[in-house]
Design a protein around this motif. Structure first.
Motif, PDB file in Angstrom:
ATOM      1  N   VAL A 142       0.862  -1.170   0.000  1.00 58.69           N
ATOM      2  CA  VAL A 142       0.000   0.000   0.000  1.00 58.69           C
ATOM      3  C   VAL A 142       0.904   1.228   0.000  1.00 58.69           C
ATOM      4  CG1 VAL A 142      -1.736   1.296   1.290  1.00 58.69           C
ATOM      5  CG2 VAL A 142      -1.856  -1.211   1.204  1.00 58.69           C
ATOM      6  N   GLY A 143       0.680   2.111  -0.942  1.00 52.76           N
ATOM      7  CA  GLY A 143       1.498   3.315  -1.080  1.00 52.76           C
ATOM      8  C   GLY A 143       2.446   3.185  -2.250  1.00 52.76           C
ATOM      9  N   ARG A 144       2.795   4.295  -2.795  1.00 58.59           N
ATOM     10  CA  ARG A 144       3.668   4.322  -3.970  1.00 58.59           C
ATOM     11  C   ARG A 144       5.014   4.931  -3.598  1.00 58.59           C
ATOM     12  NH1 ARG A 144       0.457   2.679  -7.924  1.00 58.59           N
ATOM     13  NH2 ARG A 144      -1.736   3.222  -7.896  1.00 58.59           N
ATOM     14  N   MET A 145       6.068   4.295  -4.077  1.00 58.95           N
ATOM     15  CA  MET A 145       7.407   4.844  -3.873  1.00 58.95           C
ATOM     16  C   MET A 145       7.690   5.853  -4.974  1.00 58.95           C
ATOM     17  SD  MET A 145       9.818   1.621  -2.819  1.00 58.95           S
ATOM     18  CE  MET A 145      11.175   2.560  -2.165  1.00 58.95           C
ATOM     19  N   LYS A 146       8.276   6.965  -4.578  1.00 61.43           N
ATOM     20  CA  LYS A 146       8.689   7.965  -5.564  1.00 61.43           C
ATOM     21  C   LYS A 146       9.987   7.510  -6.219  1.00 61.43           C
ATOM     22  CE  LYS A 146       6.561  11.657  -2.986  1.00 61.43           C
ATOM     23  NZ  LYS A 146       6.727  12.659  -1.968  1.00 61.43           N
ATOM     24  N   ALA A 147      10.269   8.088  -7.371  1.00 62.16           N
ATOM     25  CA  ALA A 147      11.537   7.809  -8.034  1.00 62.16           C
ATOM     26  C   ALA A 147      12.670   8.235  -7.109  1.00 62.16           C
ATOM     27  CB  ALA A 147      11.619   8.557  -9.358  1.00 62.16           C
ATOM     28  N   GLY A 148      13.716   7.452  -7.092  1.00 62.10           N
ATOM     29  CA  GLY A 148      14.854   7.791  -6.251  1.00 62.10           C
ATOM     30  C   GLY A 148      15.637   6.553  -5.875  1.00 62.10           C
ATOM     31  N   PRO A 149      16.593   6.701  -4.982  1.00 60.50           N
ATOM     32  CA  PRO A 149      17.491   5.593  -4.662  1.00 60.50           C
ATOM     33  C   PRO A 149      16.781   4.388  -4.033  1.00 60.50           C
ATOM     34  CG  PRO A 149      17.911   7.467  -3.209  1.00 60.50           C
ATOM     35  CD  PRO A 149      16.957   7.928  -4.266  1.00 60.50           C
ATOM     36  N   GLU A 150      15.699   4.609  -3.270  1.00 63.24           N
ATOM     37  CA  GLU A 150      14.991   3.481  -2.668  1.00 63.24           C
ATOM     38  C   GLU A 150      14.348   2.615  -3.746  1.00 63.24           C
ATOM     39  OE1 GLU A 150      14.369   6.697  -1.827  1.00 63.24           O
ATOM     40  OE2 GLU A 150      14.935   6.884   0.295  1.00 63.24           O
ATOM     41  N   GLU A 177       1.734  -1.890  -6.466  1.00 63.40           N
ATOM     42  CA  GLU A 177       1.537  -0.748  -5.575  1.00 63.40           C
ATOM     43  C   GLU A 177       0.070  -0.337  -5.598  1.00 63.40           C
ATOM     44  OE1 GLU A 177       5.670   1.696  -5.490  1.00 63.40           O
ATOM     45  OE2 GLU A 177       4.359   2.129  -7.191  1.00 63.40           O
ATOM     46  N   LEU A 178      -0.496  -0.196  -4.408  1.00 65.07           N
ATOM     47  CA  LEU A 178      -1.890   0.199  -4.277  1.00 65.07           C
ATOM     48  C   LEU A 178      -1.981   1.574  -3.623  1.00 65.07           C
ATOM     49  CD1 LEU A 178      -3.190  -3.230  -2.990  1.00 65.07           C
ATOM     50  CD2 LEU A 178      -3.385  -2.313  -5.295  1.00 65.07           C
ATOM     51  N   THR A 179      -2.978   2.322  -4.007  1.00 64.42           N
ATOM     52  CA  THR A 179      -3.187   3.653  -3.462  1.00 64.42           C
ATOM     53  C   THR A 179      -3.657   3.563  -2.015  1.00 64.42           C
ATOM     54  OG1 THR A 179      -3.812   4.405  -5.656  1.00 64.42           O
ATOM     55  CG2 THR A 179      -4.431   5.820  -3.818  1.00 64.42           C
ATOM     56  N   GLU A 180      -3.127   4.445  -1.183  1.00 64.47           N
ATOM     57  CA  GLU A 180      -3.555   4.500   0.208  1.00 64.47           C
ATOM     58  C   GLU A 180      -5.006   4.956   0.274  1.00 64.47           C
ATOM     59  OE1 GLU A 180      -0.586   6.164   3.073  1.00 64.47           O
ATOM     60  OE2 GLU A 180       0.470   6.623   1.198  1.00 64.47           O
ATOM     61  N   SER A 181      -5.754   4.382   1.215  1.00 65.83           N
ATOM     62  CA  SER A 181      -7.148   4.755   1.406  1.00 65.83           C
ATOM     63  C   SER A 181      -7.250   6.178   1.942  1.00 65.83           C
ATOM     64  CB  SER A 181      -7.810   3.793   2.396  1.00 65.83           C
ATOM     65  OG  SER A 181      -9.080   4.284   2.791  1.00 65.83           O
ATOM     66  N   ARG A 182      -8.325   6.833   1.607  1.00 67.45           N
ATOM     67  CA  ARG A 182      -8.605   8.172   2.119  1.00 67.45           C
ATOM     68  C   ARG A 182      -9.692   8.113   3.196  1.00 67.45           C
ATOM     69  NH1 ARG A 182      -4.958  11.357   0.078  1.00 67.45           N
ATOM     70  NH2 ARG A 182      -4.573  11.312  -2.146  1.00 67.45           N
ATOM     71  N   GLY A 183      -9.920   6.934   3.760  1.00 63.15           N
ATOM     72  CA  GLY A 183     -10.934   6.783   4.805  1.00 63.15           C
ATOM     73  C   GLY A 183     -10.707   7.738   5.960  1.00 63.15           C
ATOM     74  N   SER A 184     -11.781   7.990   6.692  1.00 67.87           N
ATOM     75  CA  SER A 184     -11.716   8.997   7.759  1.00 67.87           C
ATOM     76  C   SER A 184     -11.125   8.474   9.064  1.00 67.87           C
ATOM     77  CB  SER A 184     -13.117   9.565   8.024  1.00 67.87           C
ATOM     78  OG  SER A 184     -13.986   8.517   8.433  1.00 67.87           O
ATOM     79  N   SER A 200     -11.218   2.295   9.051  1.00 64.24           N
ATOM     80  CA  SER A 200     -11.802   2.293   7.705  1.00 64.24           C
ATOM     81  C   SER A 200     -10.717   2.259   6.637  1.00 64.24           C
ATOM     82  CB  SER A 200     -12.735   3.497   7.505  1.00 64.24           C
ATOM     83  OG  SER A 200     -12.014   4.706   7.474  1.00 64.24           O
ATOM     84  N   ARG A 201      -9.581   2.923   6.890  1.00 66.69           N
ATOM     85  CA  ARG A 201      -8.478   2.860   5.928  1.00 66.69           C
ATOM     86  C   ARG A 201      -7.948   1.431   5.816  1.00 66.69           C
ATOM     87  NH1 ARG A 201      -7.531   7.908   8.334  1.00 66.69           N
ATOM     88  NH2 ARG A 201      -6.017   7.056   9.811  1.00 66.69           N
ATOM     89  N   LYS A 202      -7.753   0.771   6.954  1.00 76.23           N
ATOM     90  CA  LYS A 202      -7.261  -0.613   6.932  1.00 76.23           C
ATOM     91  C   LYS A 202      -8.242  -1.524   6.197  1.00 76.23           C
ATOM     92  CE  LYS A 202      -4.942  -0.475  11.401  1.00 76.23           C
ATOM     93  NZ  LYS A 202      -4.821  -1.200  12.673  1.00 76.23           N
ATOM     94  N   THR A 203      -9.540  -1.337   6.427  1.00 71.29           N
ATOM     95  CA  THR A 203     -10.549  -2.160   5.749  1.00 71.29           C
ATOM     96  C   THR A 203     -10.499  -1.945   4.240  1.00 71.29           C
ATOM     97  OG1 THR A 203     -11.977  -2.156   7.691  1.00 71.29           O
ATOM     98  CG2 THR A 203     -13.027  -2.638   5.580  1.00 71.29           C
ATOM     99  N   ASP A 204     -10.450  -0.676   3.823  1.00 62.82           N
ATOM    100  CA  ASP A 204     -10.374  -0.363   2.386  1.00 62.82           C
ATOM    101  C   ASP A 204      -9.121  -0.970   1.765  1.00 62.82           C
ATOM    102  OD1 ASP A 204     -12.661   1.175   2.725  1.00 62.82           O
ATOM    103  OD2 ASP A 204     -11.594   3.103   2.628  1.00 62.82           O
ATOM    104  N   GLU A 205      -7.999  -0.806   2.442  1.00 67.44           N
ATOM    105  CA  GLU A 205      -6.731  -1.298   1.905  1.00 67.44           C
ATOM    106  C   GLU A 205      -6.698  -2.819   1.862  1.00 67.44           C
ATOM    107  OE1 GLU A 205      -4.332   2.708   3.320  1.00 67.44           O
ATOM    108  OE2 GLU A 205      -4.001   0.842   4.422  1.00 67.44           O
ATOM    109  N   ALA A 206      -7.271  -3.486   2.878  1.00 70.02           N
ATOM    110  CA  ALA A 206      -7.319  -4.951   2.878  1.00 70.02           C
ATOM    111  C   ALA A 206      -8.153  -5.461   1.702  1.00 70.02           C
ATOM    112  CB  ALA A 206      -7.879  -5.469   4.203  1.00 70.02           C
ATOM    113  N   LYS A 207      -9.262  -4.794   1.430  1.00 70.47           N
ATOM    114  CA  LYS A 207     -10.102  -5.184   0.295  1.00 70.47           C
ATOM    115  C   LYS A 207      -9.324  -5.051  -1.012  1.00 70.47           C
ATOM    116  CE  LYS A 207     -14.545  -4.164  -1.861  1.00 70.47           C
ATOM    117  NZ  LYS A 207     -15.746  -3.331  -1.842  1.00 70.47           N
ATOM    118  N   ALA A 208      -8.612  -3.936  -1.164  1.00 74.79           N
ATOM    119  CA  ALA A 208      -7.810  -3.726  -2.377  1.00 74.79           C
ATOM    120  C   ALA A 208      -6.684  -4.750  -2.484  1.00 74.79           C
ATOM    121  CB  ALA A 208      -7.245  -2.302  -2.386  1.00 74.79           C
ATOM    122  N   LEU A 209      -6.045  -5.072  -1.365  1.00 73.93           N
ATOM    123  CA  LEU A 209      -4.972  -6.070  -1.373  1.00 73.93           C
ATOM    124  C   LEU A 209      -5.503  -7.438  -1.773  1.00 73.93           C
ATOM    125  CD1 LEU A 209      -3.058  -4.917   1.807  1.00 73.93           C
ATOM    126  CD2 LEU A 209      -2.072  -5.082  -0.500  1.00 73.93           C
TER     127      LEU A 209
END
Length: 160
Positions: A8-16, A43-50, A54-63
């Motif tokens: 969950v989350g996207r890495m930006k371009a760079g050494p990592e 890479e999955l987008t982070e949830s915008r849940g409040s 709710s963010r964990k639930t959204d992200e688990a569903k996407a995963l």
């Protein structure tokens, strides 16, 4: 057997990002003769849940929707801590048992949903410490490369 990192989350371009790519490129080359393939990152987008829940639930569903059918390994600081050789042996057993894939899952900033962790085939910890997600991806990519070297008997891994 196909190996995947789902995060969950996207890495930006760079050494990592470059380090992850370097280790996974090495793993691809070393994995082919071992019937280990893929070595890709989803890479999955982070949830915008409040709320965190709710963010964990959204992200688990996407995963769940994103990872291929097969073994699911959840990375969590409360998981089992094993050595590189034990991880390589486990991946080798899954491959030899005909498992089609193993997905290594890294949660978002709030972590993984507890139900997702409970249902995982293996809950793995790199340490009881909390690590930045970018470093976890690098360490995981290196361990997958190290797995190919251990299974191939290559001298990269200098364990006991």
């Amino acid at each position: 057997m196909r190996l995947t990192i789902a995060a969950v989350g996207r890495m930006k371009a760079g050494p990592e990002r470059e380090m992850v790519a370097r280790y996974l490129d090495r793993a691809v080359g070393g994995g082919k003769p071992l019937a280990l393939t893929g070595f890709e990152v989803i890479e999955l987008t982070e949830s915008r849940g409040s709320s965190s829940a709710s963010r964990k639930t959204d992200e688990a569903k996407a995963l769940r929707a994103a990872v291929p059918e097969g073994i699911v390994v959840a990375l969590d600081e409360r998981g089992k801590s094993i050595g590189s050789e034990a991880l390589a042996r486990q991946i080798g057993r899954w491959r030899d048992d005909g498992r089609p894939s193993a997905s290594f899952v890294i949660g978002g900033a709030d972590g993984l949903e507890p139900d997702f962790v409970t249902k995982a085939d293996l809950v793995l910890s790199f340490s009881p410490l909390t690590w930045p997600h970018q470093l976890v991806r690098i360490m995981l990519a290196e361990q997958l490369y190290r797995t190919t070297t251990i299974l191939a008997g290559h001298p990269y891994h200098r364990g006991d």
